[in-house]
Design a protein around this motif. Sequence first.
Motif, short mmCIF file in Angstrom:
data_model
loop_
_atom_site.label_atom_id
_atom_site.label_comp_id
_atom_site.label_asym_id
_atom_site.label_seq_id
_atom_site.Cartn_x
_atom_site.Cartn_y
_atom_site.Cartn_z
N ASP A 267 131.16 39.15 -23.90
CA ASP A 267 131.16 40.33 -24.76
C ASP A 267 131.19 39.95 -26.23
O ASP A 267 130.48 40.53 -27.05
CB ASP A 267 132.37 41.22 -24.43
CG ASP A 267 132.31 41.78 -23.02
OD1 ASP A 267 131.23 41.73 -22.40
OD2 ASP A 267 133.35 42.25 -22.53
N CYS B 79 127.92 38.87 -27.39
CA CYS B 79 127.02 40.02 -27.55
C CYS B 79 127.24 40.76 -28.86
O CYS B 79 126.38 41.52 -29.30
CB CYS B 79 127.19 40.99 -26.38
SG CYS B 79 126.55 40.38 -24.80
N TRP C 236 129.57 48.92 -23.17
CA TRP C 236 128.76 49.54 -24.22
C TRP C 236 127.67 48.58 -24.70
O TRP C 236 126.53 48.98 -24.94
CB TRP C 236 129.67 49.93 -25.40
CG TRP C 236 129.00 50.72 -26.48
CD1 TRP C 236 128.88 52.08 -26.56
CD2 TRP C 236 128.38 50.20 -27.67
NE1 TRP C 236 128.23 52.45 -27.72
CE2 TRP C 236 127.92 51.31 -28.42
CE3 TRP C 236 128.19 48.92 -28.19
CZ2 TRP C 236 127.26 51.17 -29.65
CZ3 TRP C 236 127.54 48.78 -29.41
CH2 TRP C 236 127.09 49.89 -30.11
N LEU C 237 128.02 47.30 -24.81
CA LEU C 237 127.12 46.32 -25.41
C LEU C 237 125.98 45.92 -24.49
O LEU C 237 124.81 45.91 -24.88
CB LEU C 237 127.90 45.07 -25.80
CG LEU C 237 128.85 45.19 -26.99
CD1 LEU C 237 129.91 44.11 -26.91
CD2 LEU C 237 128.06 45.08 -28.29
N PRO D 259 124.34 47.06 -21.72
CA PRO D 259 123.16 47.89 -21.45
C PRO D 259 122.24 48.03 -22.65
O PRO D 259 121.02 48.15 -22.49
CB PRO D 259 123.77 49.25 -21.07
CG PRO D 259 125.14 48.94 -20.62
CD PRO D 259 125.59 47.79 -21.47
N ARG D 260 122.78 48.00 -23.84
CA ARG D 260 121.96 48.13 -25.05
C ARG D 260 121.15 46.86 -25.32
O ARG D 260 120.09 46.93 -25.94
CB ARG D 260 122.84 48.44 -26.26
CG ARG D 260 123.32 49.89 -26.29
CD ARG D 260 124.43 50.09 -27.33
NE ARG D 260 124.66 51.50 -27.60
CZ ARG D 260 125.32 52.32 -26.81
NH1 ARG D 260 125.83 51.86 -25.66
NH2 ARG D 260 125.50 53.59 -27.13
N LEU D 261 121.65 45.73 -24.86
CA LEU D 261 120.97 44.46 -25.11
C LEU D 261 119.93 44.12 -24.06
O LEU D 261 118.86 43.61 -24.38
CB LEU D 261 121.99 43.33 -25.21
CG LEU D 261 122.91 43.33 -26.43
CD1 LEU D 261 123.95 42.23 -26.30
CD2 LEU D 261 122.10 43.14 -27.71
N GLY E 126 119.22 46.34 -21.18
CA GLY E 126 118.80 47.48 -20.38
C GLY E 126 119.79 47.78 -19.27
O GLY E 126 120.51 46.88 -18.80
N PRO E 127 119.85 49.02 -18.81
CA PRO E 127 120.86 49.41 -17.83
C PRO E 127 120.72 48.73 -16.48
O PRO E 127 121.74 48.43 -15.83
CB PRO E 127 120.68 50.93 -17.71
CG PRO E 127 119.30 51.21 -18.22
CD PRO E 127 119.05 50.18 -19.27
N ARG F 239 122.22 47.53 -37.49
CA ARG F 239 123.33 47.92 -36.61
C ARG F 239 123.46 49.44 -36.57
O ARG F 239 123.57 50.04 -35.50
CB ARG F 239 124.64 47.31 -37.11
CG ARG F 239 124.79 45.82 -36.82
CD ARG F 239 125.36 45.59 -35.43
NE ARG F 239 125.30 44.19 -35.04
CZ ARG F 239 126.36 43.40 -34.94
NH1 ARG F 239 127.56 43.86 -35.23
NH2 ARG F 239 126.22 42.16 -34.53
N ALA G 279 120.61 51.64 -34.76
CA ALA G 279 120.55 51.74 -33.30
C ALA G 279 121.01 53.10 -32.80
O ALA G 279 120.62 53.54 -31.72
CB ALA G 279 121.40 50.64 -32.68
N ASP G 280 121.83 53.80 -33.58
CA ASP G 280 122.36 55.11 -33.16
C ASP G 280 121.97 56.22 -34.13
O ASP G 280 122.62 57.27 -34.17
CB ASP G 280 123.89 55.04 -33.05
CG ASP G 280 124.34 54.06 -31.98
OD1 ASP G 280 123.83 54.14 -30.85
OD2 ASP G 280 125.18 53.19 -32.28
#
Length: 266
Positions: A120, A123, A153-154, A156-158, A160-161, A221, A224-225
Amino acid sequence: MDPFLLIERDGPVVIARFNRPAERNAISEVEHSEAIVDFCRQMVRDTSVRAIVLTGEGKAFCAGGNVKNMADRAGMFGGSPYEIRNSYRTSVQMIGPALMELEVPMIAAINGPAIGLGLDISCMCDIRLMADTAVVAESYVKLGIIPGGGGGWLLPRLIGPQRANIMTLTGDAIDAKTALEYGLVAEVLPADKLMDRALELATKIAANPGHATRMAKRLMREGADMKLATLLEMAASYQSMAHYTQDHHEAIAAFLGKRAPEFNDK
């Protein structure tokens, strides 16, 4: 006792090493988390730092939580459910926000196993390089627990799910070749070349004005959101500040004068 983080500096580049090799650089004491958070605060304040390399002493990058402490219900793993919850919130869960808020570009040089929280933390870095002998794992479920430091949180964003689900729900380790295929790491290197490459990249990043790389990192950063329109507003504000820096004017003068720039972080 030796510090949990060993810090070296070469001009604008800082190297930070987890320093509990006998414990595979596990993080189980409040003091370990505080050392990382304090380090981030120092790097935020020191505008002369332009790049950071994070790695581990010995054969591991970071083995996550100390399983012996879990078995003994010691340290942050001791007490009532309420006390354990509070221990997480006031220790390892302080690491993620500190690293994610750190604007200095950070390279993770994964020299050996990066397990659980160790993965983590890697990541949370901007660039991940991995030794061809290293493995990484989101292994919490194998110990009957869940990703407690931000991995849910980290990851899946890096990657993919689907791939994050495989790693998280099986807890299985993946090798460097698979990590590269997943896009989890940028490059895989022979173990004896890992730090050379990490420092090469850090030096290239540090050759640019610190204000530009810090704000560029923040922009990516936050982006991304964000919606594009919001990101562009943020970019316009950052750009207006960048145009007024001495380093910007020096970069333009050096470009037009066909010479190497000399930046002073102003």
